[in-house]
Motif scaffolding. Structure first.
Motif, mmCIF file in Angstrom:
data_model
loop_
_atom_site.group_PDB
_atom_site.id
_atom_site.type_symbol
_atom_site.label_atom_id
_atom_site.label_comp_id
_atom_site.label_asym_id
_atom_site.label_seq_id
_atom_site.Cartn_x
_atom_site.Cartn_y
_atom_site.Cartn_z
ATOM 1 N N HIS A 33 -7.087 -3.246 6.703
ATOM 2 C CA HIS A 33 -5.836 -4.155 6.206
ATOM 3 C C HIS A 33 -4.589 -3.455 6.661
ATOM 4 C CE1 HIS A 33 -8.271 -5.967 3.000
ATOM 5 N NE2 HIS A 33 -9.214 -5.440 3.799
ATOM 6 N N TYR B 58 -0.052 -3.654 6.670
ATOM 7 C CA TYR B 58 0.988 -4.272 5.816
ATOM 8 C C TYR B 58 2.271 -3.875 6.511
ATOM 9 C CZ TYR B 58 -2.506 -3.332 2.118
ATOM 10 O OH TYR B 58 -3.971 -3.462 1.538
ATOM 11 N N TYR C 163 6.636 -3.562 6.602
ATOM 12 C CA TYR C 163 7.847 -3.449 5.708
ATOM 13 C C TYR C 163 8.893 -3.242 6.611
ATOM 14 C CZ TYR C 163 4.270 -2.608 1.550
ATOM 15 O OH TYR C 163 3.623 -2.778 0.613
ATOM 16 N N PHE D 24 8.463 -5.850 1.612
ATOM 17 C CA PHE D 24 7.241 -6.262 2.033
ATOM 18 C C PHE D 24 7.374 -7.572 2.999
ATOM 19 C CE2 PHE D 24 3.117 -7.520 2.328
ATOM 20 C CZ PHE D 24 3.018 -8.776 2.289
ATOM 21 N N TYR E 127 1.031 -9.181 5.033
ATOM 22 C CA TYR E 127 -0.070 -8.482 4.843
ATOM 23 C C TYR E 127 -1.325 -9.025 5.685
ATOM 24 C CZ TYR E 127 -4.645 -7.628 2.435
ATOM 25 O OH TYR E 127 -6.056 -7.563 1.689
ATOM 26 N N SER F 102 -4.770 0.238 4.846
ATOM 27 C CA SER F 102 -5.816 0.645 3.586
ATOM 28 C C SER F 102 -6.970 0.168 4.149
ATOM 29 C CB SER F 102 -5.357 0.056 2.539
ATOM 30 O OG SER F 102 -5.532 -1.488 2.283
ATOM 31 N N GLY G 288 -8.940 -1.695 2.005
ATOM 32 C CA GLY G 288 -9.193 -2.848 1.433
ATOM 33 C C GLY G 288 -9.781 -2.847 0.330
ATOM 34 N N GLY G 289 -10.163 -4.040 -0.417
ATOM 35 C CA GLY G 289 -11.212 -3.904 -1.556
ATOM 36 C C GLY G 289 -10.533 -3.438 -2.709
ATOM 37 N N GLN G 290 -10.885 -3.683 -3.759
ATOM 38 C CA GLN G 290 -10.597 -3.321 -5.188
ATOM 39 C C GLN G 290 -10.381 -1.768 -5.433
ATOM 40 O OE1 GLN G 290 -12.411 -4.758 -8.420
ATOM 41 N NE2 GLN G 290 -12.376 -6.853 -7.563
ATOM 42 N N TRP H 270 -9.496 0.909 -3.422
ATOM 43 C CA TRP H 270 -8.458 1.652 -2.578
ATOM 44 C C TRP H 270 -7.401 2.113 -3.431
ATOM 45 C CZ3 TRP H 270 -3.544 0.937 -1.396
ATOM 46 C CH2 TRP H 270 -3.013 -0.166 -1.537
ATOM 47 N N VAL H 271 -6.931 3.349 -3.309
ATOM 48 C CA VAL H 271 -5.856 3.616 -4.126
ATOM 49 C C VAL H 271 -4.564 4.130 -3.344
ATOM 50 C CG1 VAL H 271 -7.310 4.295 -6.125
ATOM 51 C CG2 VAL H 271 -6.858 6.101 -4.301
ATOM 52 N N GLU H 272 -4.741 4.409 -2.210
ATOM 53 C CA GLU H 272 -3.938 5.079 -1.408
ATOM 54 C C GLU H 272 -3.665 4.349 -0.121
ATOM 55 O OE1 GLU H 272 -4.627 9.271 -0.350
ATOM 56 O OE2 GLU H 272 -2.845 9.506 0.913
ATOM 57 N N ALA H 273 -2.437 3.873 0.132
ATOM 58 C CA ALA H 273 -2.008 3.135 1.500
ATOM 59 C C ALA H 273 -1.434 4.395 2.305
ATOM 60 C CB ALA H 273 -1.044 2.116 1.098
ATOM 61 N N PHE I 242 1.140 5.434 5.621
ATOM 62 C CA PHE I 242 2.228 4.687 6.306
ATOM 63 C C PHE I 242 2.385 5.417 7.704
ATOM 64 C CE2 PHE I 242 4.310 1.668 3.317
ATOM 65 C CZ PHE I 242 3.624 2.013 2.279
ATOM 66 N N GLY I 243 2.750 4.692 8.573
ATOM 67 C CA GLY I 243 3.500 5.415 9.813
ATOM 68 C C GLY I 243 4.478 5.818 9.631
ATOM 69 N N HIS J 6 1.328 4.013 -9.728
ATOM 70 C CA HIS J 6 1.204 4.544 -8.317
ATOM 71 C C HIS J 6 2.626 5.229 -8.165
ATOM 72 C CE1 HIS J 6 -2.441 3.127 -6.313
ATOM 73 N NE2 HIS J 6 -2.430 2.279 -7.469
ATOM 74 N N TYR K 10 4.780 6.991 -4.902
ATOM 75 C CA TYR K 10 4.892 7.347 -3.307
ATOM 76 C C TYR K 10 6.338 7.998 -3.205
ATOM 77 C CZ TYR K 10 0.846 4.713 -1.938
ATOM 78 O OH TYR K 10 -0.205 4.173 -1.705
ATOM 79 N N PRO L 109 6.903 6.240 3.641
ATOM 80 C CA PRO L 109 6.238 6.781 2.436
ATOM 81 C C PRO L 109 5.185 7.429 2.490
ATOM 82 C CG PRO L 109 7.117 4.233 2.485
ATOM 83 C CD PRO L 109 6.978 4.742 3.857
ATOM 84 N N TYR M 97 1.475 8.786 -0.449
ATOM 85 C CA TYR M 97 1.139 8.648 -1.645
ATOM 86 C C TYR M 97 1.394 9.824 -2.223
ATOM 87 C CZ TYR M 97 -2.674 8.873 -4.621
ATOM 88 O OH TYR M 97 -3.563 9.048 -6.018
ATOM 89 N N ARG N 69 -5.383 -3.522 -10.487
ATOM 90 C CA ARG N 69 -6.603 -2.867 -9.806
ATOM 91 C C ARG N 69 -7.658 -3.962 -9.679
ATOM 92 N NH1 ARG N 69 -10.064 -0.314 -14.760
ATOM 93 N NH2 ARG N 69 -9.507 -1.954 -16.314
ATOM 94 N N GLU O 31 -2.916 -7.469 -2.560
ATOM 95 C CA GLU O 31 -3.209 -5.881 -2.001
ATOM 96 C C GLU O 31 -1.844 -5.091 -1.891
ATOM 97 O OE1 GLU O 31 -7.370 -5.996 -1.564
ATOM 98 O OE2 GLU O 31 -6.130 -4.211 -1.215
#
Lengths: 115, 112
Positions: free
Chosen positions: A31, A33, A35, A45, A48, A95, A97-99, A101-104, A106-107, B34, B36, B44, B46, B93, B98
């Motif tokens: 996944h 994204y 920005y 944003f 995605y 990320s 993906g899916g429910q 994941w908690v941390e994206a 970034f580059g 969250h 960041y 950014p 986390y 959640r 996403e």
């Protein structure tokens, strides 16, 4: 495990040229994204994508901007016929993906300057 | 995504604790909180996240109000490297939506 890789880090284009920004997600992430961050502003944003699919492009300008994430290779953000107002930092995140994941991740961003 | 409200800027002395507040009065029961941060000229990164209970990790602590309408990011001992813009973000959640939606954040200045 390399992080999210964006290239180029800096890009200068003349008005009317095309800009191509590349993003390689973290290994195992499907996944992506995109920005945009104008000087002294927050991140907005844009789009995605999952592999070969655009999931949400609600933040993409209607004209001149497009994005893709092919089955093989990096995600590409393409800006045609750039104008001075396109000058900004463009960040990509990934990320798994899916429910769950908690941390994206970034580059470092691509800083586009239109002259 | 539900909106969050943060102060535009804060200052803190080096090596002292910093408490960064965030209001999210319209938070839903399925929203994660969250945090960041964005260091100068970087993407950014986390910091921490939570749902209902207070959370600790190596970077910070997150204190969540009992009614979940506000939260506080706590940096226990600020260093100059903590100078950044800190973003408080709500994310559902349940998935399906996403993306992370960034507000204006709090610009934290650390005074040596």
């Amino acid at each position: 495990n390399a992080g999210v890789m964006q290239n180029p880090r800096h890009l200068v284009r003349r008005r009317g040229q095309e800009a191509r920004l590349r993003c390689s997600p973290m290994k195992g992430h499907s996944h992506v994204y995109w920005y945009r961050q104008l000087p002294e502003e927050g991140l907005k944003f844009m789009v995605y994508l999952q592999k070969e699919n655009i999931i949400d492009e609600s933040g993409m300008p209607k004209e001149r901007f497009s994005a893709e994430f092919p089955k093989e290779g990096p995600s590409i953000l393409r800006i045609q016929q750039v104008v001075r107002g396109d000058s900004a930092a463009y960040f990509c995140a990934s990320s798994p993906g899916g429910q769950a994941w908690v941390e994206a991740f970034f580059g470092q961003g691509t800083r586009l300057t239109v002259v | 995504d539900a909106k969050t409200t943060q102060p535009n800027s804060m200052e803190s002395n080096e090596e002292e604790p910093v408490h960064l507040p965030c209001n999210h009065s319209t938070i839903s029961g399925t929203d994660y909180i969250h945090w960041y941060r964005q260091l100068p000229s970087q993407g950014p990164e986390y910091v921490i996240h939570g749902l209902t209970s207070n959370v600790n990790n190596r970077m910070a602590s997150l204190a969540i109000a009992e009614d979940r309408k506000s939260s506080t990011l706590i940096l226990h001992r600020a260093t100059l490297r903590d100078a950044a813009v800190y973003y408080c973000i709500l994310r559902d959640r349940r998935g399906g939506n996403e993306k992370l939606t960034f507000g204006t954040g709090t610009r934290l200045t650390i005074i040596p």
